[in-house]
Design a protein around this motif. Structure first.
Motif, PDB file in Angstrom:
ATOM      1  N   GLU A   8       0.833  -1.208   0.000  1.00 52.39           N
ATOM      2  CA  GLU A   8       0.000   0.000   0.000  1.00 52.39           C
ATOM      3  C   GLU A   8       0.866   1.256   0.000  1.00 52.39           C
ATOM      4  N   ARG A   9       1.940   1.219   0.802  1.00 53.20           N
ATOM      5  CA  ARG A   9       2.835   2.373   0.861  1.00 53.20           C
ATOM      6  C   ARG A   9       3.541   2.591  -0.471  1.00 53.20           C
ATOM      7  N   LEU A  10       3.994   1.519  -1.092  1.00 52.57           N
ATOM      8  CA  LEU A  10       4.670   1.636  -2.385  1.00 52.57           C
ATOM      9  C   LEU A  10       3.702   2.121  -3.461  1.00 52.57           C
ATOM     10  N   ARG A  11       2.481   1.634  -3.392  1.00 49.59           N
ATOM     11  CA  ARG A  11       1.485   2.076  -4.370  1.00 49.59           C
ATOM     12  C   ARG A  11       1.201   3.568  -4.210  1.00 49.59           C
ATOM     13  N   ALA A  12       1.059   4.017  -2.955  1.00 49.79           N
ATOM     14  CA  ALA A  12       0.793   5.433  -2.701  1.00 49.79           C
ATOM     15  C   ALA A  12       1.949   6.297  -3.177  1.00 49.79           C
ATOM     16  N   GLU A  13       3.180   5.833  -2.971  1.00 50.18           N
ATOM     17  CA  GLU A  13       4.348   6.592  -3.413  1.00 50.18           C
ATOM     18  C   GLU A  13       4.396   6.682  -4.933  1.00 50.18           C
ATOM     19  N   THR A  14       4.103   5.558  -5.606  1.00 52.82           N
ATOM     20  CA  THR A  14       4.109   5.559  -7.070  1.00 52.82           C
ATOM     21  C   THR A  14       3.025   6.477  -7.618  1.00 52.82           C
ATOM     22  N   GLU A  15       1.852   6.423  -7.006  1.00 50.32           N
ATOM     23  CA  GLU A  15       0.763   7.298  -7.461  1.00 50.32           C
ATOM     24  C   GLU A  15       1.135   8.769  -7.284  1.00 50.32           C
ATOM     25  N   ARG A  16       1.790   9.079  -6.161  1.00 54.22           N
ATOM     26  CA  ARG A  16       2.236  10.456  -5.940  1.00 54.22           C
ATOM     27  C   ARG A  16       3.251  10.875  -7.003  1.00 54.22           C
ATOM     28  N   GLU A  17       4.159   9.982  -7.348  1.00 51.56           N
ATOM     29  CA  GLU A  17       5.160  10.281  -8.370  1.00 51.56           C
ATOM     30  C   GLU A  17       4.510  10.492  -9.738  1.00 51.56           C
ATOM     31  N   ILE A  18       3.472   9.730 -10.032  1.00 51.10           N
ATOM     32  CA  ILE A  18       2.748   9.897 -11.296  1.00 51.10           C
ATOM     33  C   ILE A  18       2.121  11.286 -11.359  1.00 51.10           C
ATOM     34  N   ARG A  19       1.492  11.697 -10.268  1.00 49.06           N
ATOM     35  CA  ARG A  19       0.850  13.005 -10.240  1.00 49.06           C
ATOM     36  C   ARG A  19       1.870  14.129 -10.306  1.00 49.06           C
ATOM     37  N   GLN A  20       2.998  13.943  -9.652  1.00 49.92           N
ATOM     38  CA  GLN A  20       4.056  14.952  -9.720  1.00 49.92           C
ATOM     39  C   GLN A  20       4.600  15.074 -11.135  1.00 49.92           C
ATOM     40  N   ALA A  21       4.786  13.935 -11.812  1.00 52.16           N
ATOM     41  CA  ALA A  21       5.285  13.960 -13.186  1.00 52.16           C
ATOM     42  C   ALA A  21       4.277  14.639 -14.116  1.00 52.16           C
ATOM     43  N   ALA A  22       2.997  14.339 -13.920  1.00 55.01           N
ATOM     44  CA  ALA A  22       1.954  14.957 -14.737  1.00 55.01           C
ATOM     45  C   ALA A  22       1.913  16.463 -14.517  1.00 55.01           C
ATOM     46  N   ARG A  23       2.043  16.883 -13.257  1.00 56.22           N
ATOM     47  CA  ARG A  23       2.020  18.315 -12.935  1.00 56.22           C
ATOM     48  C   ARG A  23       3.218  19.024 -13.563  1.00 56.22           C
ATOM     49  N   ALA A  24       4.389  18.376 -13.518  1.00 52.28           N
ATOM     50  CA  ALA A  24       5.593  18.976 -14.102  1.00 52.28           C
ATOM     51  C   ALA A  24       5.436  19.143 -15.610  1.00 52.28           C
ATOM     52  N   LEU A  25       4.878  18.148 -16.277  1.00 53.85           N
ATOM     53  CA  LEU A  25       4.652  18.252 -17.724  1.00 53.85           C
ATOM     54  C   LEU A  25       3.666  19.370 -18.041  1.00 53.85           C
ATOM     55  N   LEU A  26       2.621  19.483 -17.224  1.00 52.85           N
ATOM     56  CA  LEU A  26       1.630  20.538 -17.419  1.00 52.85           C
ATOM     57  C   LEU A  26       2.275  21.910 -17.313  1.00 52.85           C
ATOM     58  N   VAL A  27       3.061  22.124 -16.267  1.00 52.48           N
ATOM     59  CA  VAL A  27       3.690  23.422 -16.038  1.00 52.48           C
ATOM     60  C   VAL A  27       4.701  23.741 -17.142  1.00 52.48           C
ATOM     61  N   GLU A  28       5.446  22.733 -17.562  1.00 50.02           N
ATOM     62  CA  GLU A  28       6.485  22.955 -18.558  1.00 50.02           C
ATOM     63  C   GLU A  28       5.930  23.207 -19.952  1.00 50.02           C
ATOM     64  N   SER A  29       4.885  22.433 -20.327  1.00 53.42           N
ATOM     65  CA  SER A  29       4.479  22.461 -21.736  1.00 53.42           C
ATOM     66  C   SER A  29       2.979  22.528 -21.976  1.00 53.42           C
ATOM     67  N   GLY A  30       2.157  22.597 -20.939  1.00 58.16           N
ATOM     68  CA  GLY A  30       0.722  22.715 -21.132  1.00 58.16           C
ATOM     69  C   GLY A  30       0.003  21.388 -21.139  1.00 58.16           C
ATOM     70  N   ARG A  31      -1.316  21.461 -21.199  1.00 55.00           N
ATOM     71  CA  ARG A  31      -2.175  20.280 -21.066  1.00 55.00           C
ATOM     72  C   ARG A  31      -1.883  19.212 -22.112  1.00 55.00           C
ATOM     73  N   ASP A  32      -1.644  19.606 -23.345  1.00 56.21           N
ATOM     74  CA  ASP A  32      -1.436  18.619 -24.411  1.00 56.21           C
ATOM     75  C   ASP A  32      -0.209  17.751 -24.162  1.00 56.21           C
ATOM     76  N   ALA A  33       0.717  18.239 -23.353  1.00 55.27           N
ATOM     77  CA  ALA A  33       1.939  17.474 -23.066  1.00 55.27           C
ATOM     78  C   ALA A  33       1.709  16.400 -22.007  1.00 55.27           C
ATOM     79  N   VAL A  34       0.582  16.469 -21.314  1.00 59.53           N
ATOM     80  CA  VAL A  34       0.310  15.519 -20.221  1.00 59.53           C
ATOM     81  C   VAL A  34      -0.315  14.255 -20.812  1.00 59.53           C
ATOM     82  N   THR A  35       0.509  13.416 -21.393  1.00 59.06           N
ATOM     83  CA  THR A  35       0.069  12.147 -21.955  1.00 59.06           C
ATOM     84  C   THR A  35       0.602  11.002 -21.102  1.00 59.06           C
ATOM     85  N   LEU A  36      -0.069   9.858 -21.186  1.00 64.46           N
ATOM     86  CA  LEU A  36       0.379   8.706 -20.426  1.00 64.46           C
ATOM     87  C   LEU A  36       1.773   8.268 -20.882  1.00 64.46           C
ATOM     88  N   ARG A  37       2.025   8.373 -22.174  1.00 67.90           N
ATOM     89  CA  ARG A  37       3.335   7.974 -22.694  1.00 67.90           C
ATOM     90  C   ARG A  37       4.436   8.878 -22.132  1.00 67.90           C
TER      91      ARG A  37
END
Length: 242
Positions: A8-37
């Motif tokens: 559960e702890r590892l899953r929560a950490e991974t989910e947090r990292e996913i959201r952080q990565a998505a937020r960084a892509l959004l800030v850097e390049s906008g919504r269109d850059a926030v892709t799963l790939r």
């Protein structure tokens, strides 16, 4: 630590990292850059692996919007708490200025939340800040009485539905408003105020002012003055920031 707790702890950490990565892509390049790939590439995992955490790309964006709203609400509440005037009018101004500052400092996050099909006056973290203030204004009778006759008849049905939404939202903050106090006229002016506030800020964030304005802040201050006057609020003198 049990194996289940560790997972559960590892899953929560991974989910947090996913959201952080998505937020960084959004800030850097906008919504269109926030892709799963792109997120998977940033984290060094495969794109299909992300589906173990989010059912879809839209589900991830919705969570990202919630995170952004929570951060924005924290900033607004901080400015609200910093105001020691004890005057609701000054608190309204503090929150409105905090909203403008946050939006200008976070244009990509603002665009994701407010250019998405969401309801800013709904029960999300952002809308609750303004609904709390609106409820306090109305419950304390600081908002002038506006007759239902002031409201275009075509809007009556929509505003009547919103009446209960508004009452429920402000009650979360301990504000009890009777039906007789929160009439359609008052709701109409609360909604109009939100539209004017959001409209001004959106024009600034998106660089869409209809003419060149080197410093839009005085126009924003004048808009707040007029907005408070229109809703019949007079507990603080006209002033840009308190």
């Amino acid at each position: 630590m049990t194996e289940a707790t560790r997972r559960e702890r590892l899953r929560a950490e991974t989910e947090r990292e996913i959201r952080q990565a998505a937020r960084a892509l959004l800030v850097e390049s906008g919504r269109d850059a926030v892709t799963l790939r792109a997120i998977a590439r940033k984290l060094g995992i495969t794109a299909p692996a992300l589906y173990r955490y989010y059912d879809s790309h839209d589900a991830l964006l919705r969570q990202l919007c919630d995170d952004i709203c929570a951060d924005m609400a924290a900033a607004l509440y901080a400015d609200l708490a910093a105001d020691t005037s004890g005057q609701v009018g000054c608190q309204v101004r503090a929150v409105c200025h905090a909203f403008r500052r946050w939006a200008l400092a976070h244009p990509q996050e603002f665009a994701l939340v407010f250019a998405s099909p969401r309801d800013p006056l709904g029960a999300d973290q952002f809308g609750s800040v303004f609904l709390q203030l609106a409820g306090r204004l109305i419950a304390s009778n600081l908002v002038a009485n506006h007759a239902d006759d002031d409201v275009p008849e075509i809007l009556h049905e929509d505003l009547a539905r919103f009446q209960q939404v508004l009452m429920d939202a402000v009650s979360v903050h301990g504000v009890v408003v009777e039906d007789s106090v929160l009439n359609l006229g008052k709701i109409y002016h609360v909604v109009q105020s939100w539209v004017r506030l959001y409209g001004h800020v959106a024009l600034e964030v998106f660089g869409r002012f209809p003419f060149a304005v080197s410093n839009p802040e005085p126009m924003f201050d004048s808009m707040l003055d007029q907005m408070l006057t229109d809703i019949g609020f007079e507990d603080s003198p006209n002033s840009a920031v308190h």
